[in-house]
Design a protein around this motif. Structure first.
Motif, PDB file in Angstrom:
ATOM      1  N   ILE A  99       0.793  -1.705  -0.514  1.00  9.50           N
ATOM      2  CA  ILE A  99      -0.439   0.296   0.027  1.00  9.50           C
ATOM      3  C   ILE A  99       0.578   1.517  -0.591  1.00  9.50           C
ATOM      4  O   ILE A  99       0.619   1.913  -0.605  1.00  9.50           O
ATOM      5  CB  ILE A  99      -0.533   0.670   1.311  1.00  9.50           C
ATOM      6  CG1 ILE A  99      -2.163   1.372   1.022  1.00  9.50           C
ATOM      7  CG2 ILE A  99       0.196   0.503   2.654  1.00  9.50           C
ATOM      8  CD1 ILE A  99      -3.403   0.733   1.900  1.00  9.50           C
ATOM      9  N   TRP A 100       2.174   1.476   0.604  1.00 15.20           N
ATOM     10  CA  TRP A 100       2.870   2.212   0.453  1.00 15.20           C
ATOM     11  C   TRP A 100       3.668   2.241  -0.547  1.00 15.20           C
ATOM     12  O   TRP A 100       4.301   3.733  -0.765  1.00 15.20           O
ATOM     13  CB  TRP A 100       4.088   2.228   1.484  1.00 15.20           C
ATOM     14  CG  TRP A 100       3.506   1.700   2.560  1.00 15.20           C
ATOM     15  CD1 TRP A 100       3.634   0.865   3.328  1.00 15.20           C
ATOM     16  CD2 TRP A 100       3.066   2.625   3.504  1.00 15.20           C
ATOM     17  NE1 TRP A 100       2.538   0.909   4.813  1.00 15.20           N
ATOM     18  CE2 TRP A 100       2.207   2.648   4.725  1.00 15.20           C
ATOM     19  CE3 TRP A 100       2.455   4.264   3.647  1.00 15.20           C
ATOM     20  CZ2 TRP A 100       1.927   2.977   5.926  1.00 15.20           C
ATOM     21  CZ3 TRP A 100       1.516   4.881   4.309  1.00 15.20           C
ATOM     22  CH2 TRP A 100       1.260   4.504   5.562  1.00 15.20           C
ATOM     23  N   TYR A 108      -4.438  -0.781  -5.793  1.00 10.03           N
ATOM     24  CA  TYR A 108      -4.458  -2.316  -5.203  1.00 10.03           C
ATOM     25  C   TYR A 108      -5.421  -2.506  -4.075  1.00 10.03           C
ATOM     26  O   TYR A 108      -6.228  -3.465  -3.843  1.00 10.03           O
ATOM     27  CB  TYR A 108      -2.472  -2.355  -4.955  1.00 10.03           C
ATOM     28  CG  TYR A 108      -2.809  -4.179  -3.882  1.00 10.03           C
ATOM     29  CD1 TYR A 108      -2.708  -5.178  -5.270  1.00 10.03           C
ATOM     30  CD2 TYR A 108      -2.515  -4.227  -3.061  1.00 10.03           C
ATOM     31  CE1 TYR A 108      -2.408  -6.045  -5.204  1.00 10.03           C
ATOM     32  CE2 TYR A 108      -2.990  -6.308  -2.428  1.00 10.03           C
ATOM     33  CZ  TYR A 108      -2.342  -6.768  -3.926  1.00 10.03           C
ATOM     34  OH  TYR A 108      -2.276  -7.764  -3.577  1.00 10.03           O
ATOM     35  N   TRP A 109      -5.572  -1.478  -3.063  1.00 10.29           N
ATOM     36  CA  TRP A 109      -6.029  -1.572  -1.806  1.00 10.29           C
ATOM     37  C   TRP A 109      -7.852  -1.028  -2.555  1.00 10.29           C
ATOM     38  O   TRP A 109      -9.302  -1.882  -2.293  1.00 10.29           O
ATOM     39  CB  TRP A 109      -5.593  -0.005  -0.710  1.00 10.29           C
ATOM     40  CG  TRP A 109      -7.008   0.490   0.106  1.00 10.29           C
ATOM     41  CD1 TRP A 109      -7.708  -0.970   0.996  1.00 10.29           C
ATOM     42  CD2 TRP A 109      -7.417   1.227  -0.529  1.00 10.29           C
ATOM     43  NE1 TRP A 109      -8.339   0.107   1.533  1.00 10.29           N
ATOM     44  CE2 TRP A 109      -8.546   0.739   0.540  1.00 10.29           C
ATOM     45  CE3 TRP A 109      -8.312   1.795  -0.850  1.00 10.29           C
ATOM     46  CZ2 TRP A 109     -10.096   1.884   1.131  1.00 10.29           C
ATOM     47  CZ3 TRP A 109      -8.775   2.997  -1.180  1.00 10.29           C
ATOM     48  CH2 TRP A 109     -10.193   3.076  -0.233  1.00 10.29           C
ATOM     49  N   ALA A 110      -7.999  -0.009  -3.303  1.00 10.42           N
ATOM     50  CA  ALA A 110      -8.581  -0.099  -3.746  1.00 10.42           C
ATOM     51  C   ALA A 110      -9.556  -0.756  -4.766  1.00 10.42           C
ATOM     52  O   ALA A 110     -11.244  -1.159  -4.781  1.00 10.42           O
ATOM     53  CB  ALA A 110      -9.083   1.768  -4.346  1.00 10.42           C
ATOM     54  N   LEU A 115      -4.773  -7.626   2.234  1.00  8.59           N
ATOM     55  CA  LEU A 115      -3.790  -6.785   2.474  1.00  8.59           C
ATOM     56  C   LEU A 115      -3.470  -8.186   3.020  1.00  8.59           C
ATOM     57  O   LEU A 115      -3.878  -7.670   4.098  1.00  8.59           O
ATOM     58  CB  LEU A 115      -3.378  -5.456   3.095  1.00  8.59           C
ATOM     59  CG  LEU A 115      -3.263  -4.942   1.666  1.00  8.59           C
ATOM     60  CD1 LEU A 115      -3.489  -3.329   1.599  1.00  8.59           C
ATOM     61  CD2 LEU A 115      -2.418  -4.911   0.084  1.00  8.59           C
ATOM     62  N   LEU A 116      -2.078  -8.647   3.362  1.00  7.97           N
ATOM     63  CA  LEU A 116      -1.682  -9.633   4.766  1.00  7.97           C
ATOM     64  C   LEU A 116      -0.533  -8.923   5.335  1.00  7.97           C
ATOM     65  O   LEU A 116       0.702  -8.340   4.507  1.00  7.97           O
ATOM     66  CB  LEU A 116      -1.512 -10.625   4.061  1.00  7.97           C
ATOM     67  CG  LEU A 116      -0.910 -11.774   4.906  1.00  7.97           C
ATOM     68  CD1 LEU A 116      -1.688 -12.462   6.001  1.00  7.97           C
ATOM     69  CD2 LEU A 116       0.002 -13.768   3.868  1.00  7.97           C
ATOM     70  N   ASP A 117      -0.457  -8.924   6.730  1.00  4.59           N
ATOM     71  CA  ASP A 117       0.872  -8.783   7.185  1.00  4.59           C
ATOM     72  C   ASP A 117       1.554  -9.413   7.485  1.00  4.59           C
ATOM     73  O   ASP A 117       1.259 -10.325   8.152  1.00  4.59           O
ATOM     74  CB  ASP A 117       0.400  -7.366   8.740  1.00  4.59           C
ATOM     75  CG  ASP A 117       1.223  -7.537   9.028  1.00  4.59           C
ATOM     76  OD1 ASP A 117       2.882  -7.611   9.211  1.00  4.59           O
ATOM     77  OD2 ASP A 117       1.411  -6.671  10.817  1.00  4.59           O
ATOM     78  N   ARG A 118       2.161 -10.133   6.498  1.00  8.82           N
ATOM     79  CA  ARG A 118       3.893 -11.215   7.445  1.00  8.82           C
ATOM     80  C   ARG A 118       4.470 -10.905   8.083  1.00  8.82           C
ATOM     81  O   ARG A 118       5.232 -12.306   8.036  1.00  8.82           O
ATOM     82  CB  ARG A 118       4.627 -11.166   5.904  1.00  8.82           C
ATOM     83  CG  ARG A 118       3.337 -11.426   4.358  1.00  8.82           C
ATOM     84  CD  ARG A 118       4.294 -12.133   3.078  1.00  8.82           C
ATOM     85  NE  ARG A 118       3.060 -12.160   2.615  1.00  8.82           N
ATOM     86  CZ  ARG A 118       4.028 -12.341   0.845  1.00  8.82           C
ATOM     87  NH1 ARG A 118       4.423 -12.497   0.844  1.00  8.82           N
ATOM     88  NH2 ARG A 118       2.910 -13.016  -0.319  1.00  8.82           N
TER      89      ARG A 118
END
Length: 241
Positions: A99-100, A108-110, A115-118
């Motif tokens: 996202i950054w 990608y977000w929209a 989104l996965l916090d690996r």
């Protein structure tokens, strides 16, 4: 000179796609087709790289949903080759850090990707359970790169098991998607960079596997994809003689 011109054109078009894709997706917020629409916009850029990309689909591909698509992840050129294969009502799973990335992260977000916090393994395992739940509740398919990173010419890397845990939990098949090798085969200073073949393979039933033999499931899919990629590479090599 050709490389510079290509880079400038591609960057400008990618910015336009990201901006238009974000607006389009916000207007149709949470529409499950957003990802496939925008992915195909990116996938249409392949001629700018001097590529001839062939997309191969099974006759009944429209009957695969819901499922989990697993694809080989080679390099940044995936954006203009295999991304075109993303089917309607399919979202992908990516790193939260995406996202950054300027412009791309927002689209990608929209578009509705997950989104996965690996960095948080406990949260990642919980997310796989949520993915399975979302597949069934929303009648969605999920697109994943089970290698977890770009292979960059190292062949098909070993698979992580997250996608296969999710498939077992959701009770849906896994559908392999393969792309012939592109690493070190694209020279942006060359007009013609040859042919690339992307192909969706038949579904693999997850019901014959369980949590105890999930690694066997992952290895089985890896062997199928590795074998088919080798066949596609050989086909391209033969046709170029």
């Amino acid at each position: 000179m050709l490389k510079l011109v290509r880079i400038i054109i591609v960057v400008l078009l990618c910015l336009i796609i990201c901006i238009c894709g974000t607006i389009y997706s916000l207007i149709r917020f949470k529409n499950p087709n957003n990802v496939s629409v925008v992915a195909r916009w990116f996938g249409r850029l392949y001629p700018l790289f001097g590529l001839n990309v062939e997309h191969r689909y099974p006759e009944n591909v429209d009957q695969f949903n819901p499922c989990i698509y697993i694809a080989n992840h080679q390099n940044n050129y995936d954006m203009v080759t295999i991304s075109y294969m993303v089917q309607p009502r399919t979202v992908s799973i990516g790193k939260k850090s995406l996202i950054w990335i300027p412009f791309f992260g927002l689209v990608y977000w929209a578009t509705g990707n997950i989104l996965l916090d690996r960095d948080n393994k406990n949260k990642a395992h919980s997310t796989m359970g949520q993915v399975a739940q979302r597949i069934n509740q929303d009648n969605l398919s999920v697109w994943m790169f089970p290698e977890g990173t770009r292979s960059r010419g190292r062949g098909l890397l070993p698979f992580k098991t997250g996608a296969f845990h999710a498939a077992i939990a959701a009770g849906v098949p896994v559908v392999p998607v393969v792309c012939s090798s592109t690493q070190n085969k694209i020279d942006l200073n060359r007009w013609n960079n040859g042919k690339v073949i992307c192909e969706i393979l038949p579904p693999i039933d997850s019901r014959q596997f369980n949590k105890e033999n999930v690694r066997e499931f992952a290895n089985h899919c890896h062997q199928i994809m590795q074998h088919r990629i080798a066949e596609l590479d050989a086909e391209i090599a033969q046709s170029s003689l």
